[in-house]
Motif scaffolding. Structure first.
Motif, PDB file in Angstrom:
ATOM      1  N   ASP A 226      -9.237 -15.628  35.323  1.00  0.00           N
ATOM      2  CA  ASP A 226      -8.773 -16.607  34.342  1.00  0.00           C
ATOM      3  C   ASP A 226      -8.359 -15.907  33.059  1.00  0.00           C
ATOM      4  O   ASP A 226      -8.837 -14.820  32.737  1.00  0.00           O
ATOM      5  CB  ASP A 226      -9.874 -17.629  34.033  1.00  0.00           C
ATOM      6  N   LYS A 227      -7.489 -16.552  32.317  1.00  0.00           N
ATOM      7  CA  LYS A 227      -7.045 -16.002  31.037  1.00  0.00           C
ATOM      8  C   LYS A 227      -8.224 -15.952  30.074  1.00  0.00           C
ATOM      9  O   LYS A 227      -9.015 -16.889  29.981  1.00  0.00           O
ATOM     10  CB  LYS A 227      -5.920 -16.875  30.465  1.00  0.00           C
ATOM     11  N   LEU A 228      -8.331 -14.858  29.344  1.00  0.00           N
ATOM     12  CA  LEU A 228      -9.423 -14.720  28.380  1.00  0.00           C
ATOM     13  C   LEU A 228      -9.252 -15.703  27.228  1.00  0.00           C
ATOM     14  O   LEU A 228      -8.136 -16.039  26.836  1.00  0.00           O
ATOM     15  CB  LEU A 228      -9.483 -13.286  27.854  1.00  0.00           C
ATOM     16  N   LYS A 229     -10.392 -16.122  26.671  1.00  0.00           N
ATOM     17  CA  LYS A 229     -10.406 -17.127  25.616  1.00  0.00           C
ATOM     18  C   LYS A 229     -10.811 -16.470  24.299  1.00  0.00           C
ATOM     19  O   LYS A 229     -11.936 -15.978  24.183  1.00  0.00           O
ATOM     20  CB  LYS A 229     -11.370 -18.255  25.982  1.00  0.00           C
ATOM     21  N   PRO A 230      -9.919 -16.454  23.297  1.00  0.00           N
ATOM     22  CA  PRO A 230     -10.247 -15.809  22.017  1.00  0.00           C
ATOM     23  C   PRO A 230     -11.035 -16.732  21.082  1.00  0.00           C
ATOM     24  O   PRO A 230     -10.671 -17.890  20.882  1.00  0.00           O
ATOM     25  CB  PRO A 230      -8.869 -15.483  21.431  1.00  0.00           C
ATOM     26  N   TYR A 231     -12.105 -16.186  20.510  1.00  0.00           N
ATOM     27  CA  TYR A 231     -12.924 -16.937  19.560  1.00  0.00           C
ATOM     28  C   TYR A 231     -13.004 -16.165  18.246  1.00  0.00           C
ATOM     29  O   TYR A 231     -13.286 -14.958  18.238  1.00  0.00           O
ATOM     30  CB  TYR A 231     -14.331 -17.170  20.113  1.00  0.00           C
ATOM     31  N   LEU A 232     -12.764 -16.867  17.174  1.00  0.00           N
ATOM     32  CA  LEU A 232     -12.883 -16.314  15.824  1.00  0.00           C
ATOM     33  C   LEU A 232     -14.309 -16.573  15.347  1.00  0.00           C
ATOM     34  O   LEU A 232     -14.789 -17.714  15.393  1.00  0.00           O
ATOM     35  CB  LEU A 232     -11.860 -16.982  14.902  1.00  0.00           C
ATOM     36  N   ILE A 233     -14.979 -15.521  14.881  1.00  0.00           N
ATOM     37  CA  ILE A 233     -16.408 -15.600  14.586  1.00  0.00           C
ATOM     38  C   ILE A 233     -16.707 -14.945  13.251  1.00  0.00           C
ATOM     39  O   ILE A 233     -16.166 -13.888  12.927  1.00  0.00           O
ATOM     40  CB  ILE A 233     -17.221 -14.884  15.688  1.00  0.00           C
ATOM     41  N   LYS A 234     -17.597 -15.563  12.478  1.00  0.00           N
ATOM     42  CA  LYS A 234     -18.107 -14.950  11.251  1.00  0.00           C
ATOM     43  C   LYS A 234     -19.364 -14.160  11.586  1.00  0.00           C
ATOM     44  O   LYS A 234     -20.321 -14.713  12.137  1.00  0.00           O
ATOM     45  CB  LYS A 234     -18.459 -16.023  10.211  1.00  0.00           C
ATOM     46  N   VAL A 235     -19.363 -12.866  11.247  1.00  0.00           N
ATOM     47  CA  VAL A 235     -20.493 -12.013  11.600  1.00  0.00           C
ATOM     48  C   VAL A 235     -21.056 -11.352  10.337  1.00  0.00           C
ATOM     49  O   VAL A 235     -20.303 -10.783   9.549  1.00  0.00           O
ATOM     50  CB  VAL A 235     -20.061 -10.913  12.587  1.00  0.00           C
ATOM     51  N   PRO A 236     -22.379 -11.407  10.111  1.00  0.00           N
ATOM     52  CA  PRO A 236     -22.967 -10.701   8.971  1.00  0.00           C
ATOM     53  C   PRO A 236     -22.961  -9.197   9.220  1.00  0.00           C
ATOM     54  O   PRO A 236     -23.269  -8.730  10.322  1.00  0.00           O
ATOM     55  CB  PRO A 236     -24.399 -11.257   8.913  1.00  0.00           C
ATOM     56  N   VAL A 237     -22.626  -8.445   8.184  1.00  0.00           N
ATOM     57  CA  VAL A 237     -22.518  -6.993   8.289  1.00  0.00           C
ATOM     58  C   VAL A 237     -23.119  -6.361   7.036  1.00  0.00           C
ATOM     59  O   VAL A 237     -22.926  -6.869   5.930  1.00  0.00           O
ATOM     60  CB  VAL A 237     -21.036  -6.577   8.434  1.00  0.00           C
ATOM     61  N   TYR A 238     -23.852  -5.257   7.206  1.00  0.00           N
ATOM     62  CA  TYR A 238     -24.343  -4.504   6.053  1.00  0.00           C
ATOM     63  C   TYR A 238     -23.273  -3.528   5.583  1.00  0.00           C
ATOM     64  O   TYR A 238     -22.728  -3.656   4.494  1.00  0.00           O
ATOM     65  CB  TYR A 238     -25.635  -3.753   6.414  1.00  0.00           C
ATOM     66  N   PHE A 239     -22.985  -2.520   6.392  1.00  0.00           N
ATOM     67  CA  PHE A 239     -21.938  -1.558   6.069  1.00  0.00           C
ATOM     68  C   PHE A 239     -20.940  -1.539   7.220  1.00  0.00           C
ATOM     69  O   PHE A 239     -21.257  -1.084   8.316  1.00  0.00           O
ATOM     70  CB  PHE A 239     -22.528  -0.152   5.865  1.00  0.00           C
ATOM     71  N   GLU A 240     -19.772  -2.014   6.955  1.00  0.00           N
ATOM     72  CA  GLU A 240     -18.776  -2.140   8.025  1.00  0.00           C
ATOM     73  C   GLU A 240     -18.302  -0.788   8.525  1.00  0.00           C
ATOM     74  O   GLU A 240     -18.117  -0.579   9.734  1.00  0.00           O
ATOM     75  CB  GLU A 240     -17.595  -2.960   7.511  1.00  0.00           C
ATOM     76  N   GLY A 241     -18.111   0.164   7.618  1.00  0.00           N
ATOM     77  CA  GLY A 241     -17.514   1.433   8.000  1.00  0.00           C
ATOM     78  C   GLY A 241     -18.408   2.350   8.802  1.00  0.00           C
ATOM     79  O   GLY A 241     -17.924   3.278   9.452  1.00  0.00           O
ATOM     80  N   THR A 242     -19.720   2.122   8.775  1.00  0.00           N
ATOM     81  CA  THR A 242     -20.640   3.023   9.478  1.00  0.00           C
ATOM     82  C   THR A 242     -21.268   2.363  10.696  1.00  0.00           C
ATOM     83  O   THR A 242     -22.259   2.869  11.218  1.00  0.00           O
ATOM     84  CB  THR A 242     -21.764   3.483   8.537  1.00  0.00           C
ATOM     85  N   GLY A 243     -20.727   1.242  11.117  1.00  0.00           N
ATOM     86  CA  GLY A 243     -21.385   0.506  12.186  1.00  0.00           C
ATOM     87  C   GLY A 243     -20.499   0.177  13.364  1.00  0.00           C
ATOM     88  O   GLY A 243     -19.363   0.638  13.475  1.00  0.00           O
TER      89      GLY A 243
ATOM     90  N   GLY B 129     -24.499 -16.916  29.739  1.00  0.00           N
ATOM     91  CA  GLY B 129     -24.095 -18.293  30.031  1.00  0.00           C
ATOM     92  C   GLY B 129     -22.849 -18.608  29.231  1.00  0.00           C
ATOM     93  O   GLY B 129     -21.831 -17.940  29.355  1.00  0.00           O
ATOM     94  N   ASN B 130     -22.972 -19.620  28.385  1.00  0.00           N
ATOM     95  CA  ASN B 130     -21.859 -19.983  27.502  1.00  0.00           C
ATOM     96  C   ASN B 130     -22.190 -19.701  26.044  1.00  0.00           C
ATOM     97  O   ASN B 130     -21.554 -20.246  25.136  1.00  0.00           O
ATOM     98  CB  ASN B 130     -21.509 -21.461  27.682  1.00  0.00           C
ATOM     99  N   VAL B 131     -23.179 -18.843  25.824  1.00  0.00           N
ATOM    100  CA  VAL B 131     -23.585 -18.465  24.470  1.00  0.00           C
ATOM    101  C   VAL B 131     -23.174 -17.018  24.214  1.00  0.00           C
ATOM    102  O   VAL B 131     -23.443 -16.125  25.025  1.00  0.00           O
ATOM    103  CB  VAL B 131     -25.108 -18.622  24.265  1.00  0.00           C
ATOM    104  N   LEU B 132     -22.527 -16.791  23.085  1.00  0.00           N
ATOM    105  CA  LEU B 132     -22.069 -15.458  22.712  1.00  0.00           C
ATOM    106  C   LEU B 132     -23.034 -14.870  21.689  1.00  0.00           C
ATOM    107  O   LEU B 132     -23.319 -15.495  20.662  1.00  0.00           O
ATOM    108  CB  LEU B 132     -20.666 -15.555  22.116  1.00  0.00           C
ATOM    109  N   TYR B 133     -23.571 -13.691  21.983  1.00  0.00           N
ATOM    110  CA  TYR B 133     -24.479 -12.996  21.079  1.00  0.00           C
ATOM    111  C   TYR B 133     -23.727 -11.825  20.447  1.00  0.00           C
ATOM    112  O   TYR B 133     -23.261 -10.934  21.161  1.00  0.00           O
ATOM    113  CB  TYR B 133     -25.695 -12.481  21.838  1.00  0.00           C
ATOM    114  N   VAL B 134     -23.629 -11.849  19.128  1.00  0.00           N
ATOM    115  CA  VAL B 134     -22.881 -10.813  18.410  1.00  0.00           C
ATOM    116  C   VAL B 134     -23.827 -10.109  17.445  1.00  0.00           C
ATOM    117  O   VAL B 134     -24.437 -10.742  16.578  1.00  0.00           O
ATOM    118  CB  VAL B 134     -21.689 -11.412  17.638  1.00  0.00           C
ATOM    119  N   PHE B 135     -23.926  -8.803  17.598  1.00  0.00           N
ATOM    120  CA  PHE B 135     -24.838  -8.000  16.773  1.00  0.00           C
ATOM    121  C   PHE B 135     -24.044  -6.868  16.127  1.00  0.00           C
ATOM    122  O   PHE B 135     -23.192  -6.249  16.765  1.00  0.00           O
ATOM    123  CB  PHE B 135     -25.955  -7.431  17.654  1.00  0.00           C
ATOM    124  N   HIS B 136     -24.323  -6.601  14.853  1.00  0.00           N
ATOM    125  CA  HIS B 136     -23.691  -5.464  14.181  1.00  0.00           C
ATOM    126  C   HIS B 136     -24.779  -4.551  13.633  1.00  0.00           C
ATOM    127  O   HIS B 136     -25.679  -4.976  12.922  1.00  0.00           O
ATOM    128  CB  HIS B 136     -22.793  -5.923  13.029  1.00  0.00           C
TER     129      HIS B 136
END
Length: 205
Positions: A139-156, A164-171
């Protein structure tokens, strides 16, 4: 997520980012000793950070929502001039899983690693299953726009899983102090419809 689990994920993310600086190195994708079709990693080829110049627009599109599905027109607004190829994203994930499988199989066959053969063969097996799973995504992939908390973007780096249908995003990132987190918009291409997103961040010095 327990503090121990967060520290382990952060350590793995940062070691991977430091130890694998080029595309020719082998990339471990799964760290569990089993593979579950309902709980799968999303490879970095399917994760895109919104450029700084269009982040305000991305936040405006989302409003107060923590995440939302986005169509091709919206992708064009927040990633001007960039093309997204589902087949290429999945092929990159398949190749990464296959390459790591072959790497671990080769290591396990080396008599020098005889005492470590069992876990090496297991790592090869779970990556083989991930490659097979990836090939089965039609199936065609489904794009999701997500707000993610980040401490230091450049070093991570981001670690994303679909359970299931839950997306876990870790930085996870490196830093010499502990600032407040700030939100970064990213787009994740999922093989399944997402009903909920859980985000987290950690910092190591």
């Amino acid at each position: 997520m327990s503090p121990y689990r967060k520290i382990c994920r952060l350590f793995i993310l940062l070691i991977t980012a430091i130890a694998i600086p080029n595309a020719h190195a082998q990339t471990q994708i799964i760290y569990e000793n089993h593979f579950d079709n309902a709980d799968v990693p999303i490879y970095k080829s399917r994760i895109f950070t919104v450029p700084e110049k269009t982040r305000a627009g991305a936040f405006a599109i989302m409003g107060d929502k923590p995440f939302q599905f986005v169509d091709s027109d919206t992708l064009g607004q927040i990633f001007p001039g960039q093309e997204f190829d589902d087949h290429r994203m999945l092929n990159d994930q398949f190749e990464a899983a296959t390459n790591y499988e072959k790497y671990r199989e080769s290591s396990a066959a080396d008599p020098f690693f005889a005492n470590q053969r069992v876990w090496m063969e297991n790592e090869a097996e779970v990556h083989r299953k991930l490659a097979e799973y990836t090939q089965g995504i039609h199936d065609k992939l489904k794009p999701y726009l997500i707000k993610v908390p980040v401490y230091f973007e450049g070093t991570g780096a981001f670690d994303v899983r679909l359970k299931g249908n839950v997306l876990y995003v870790f930085h996870g990132s490196l830093g010499h102090n502990t600032p407040n987190t700030h939100l970064v918009p990213i787009v994740v291409f999922s093989e399944r419809s997402v009903t909920k997103v859980k985000v987290d961040a950690a910092l190591a010095e």
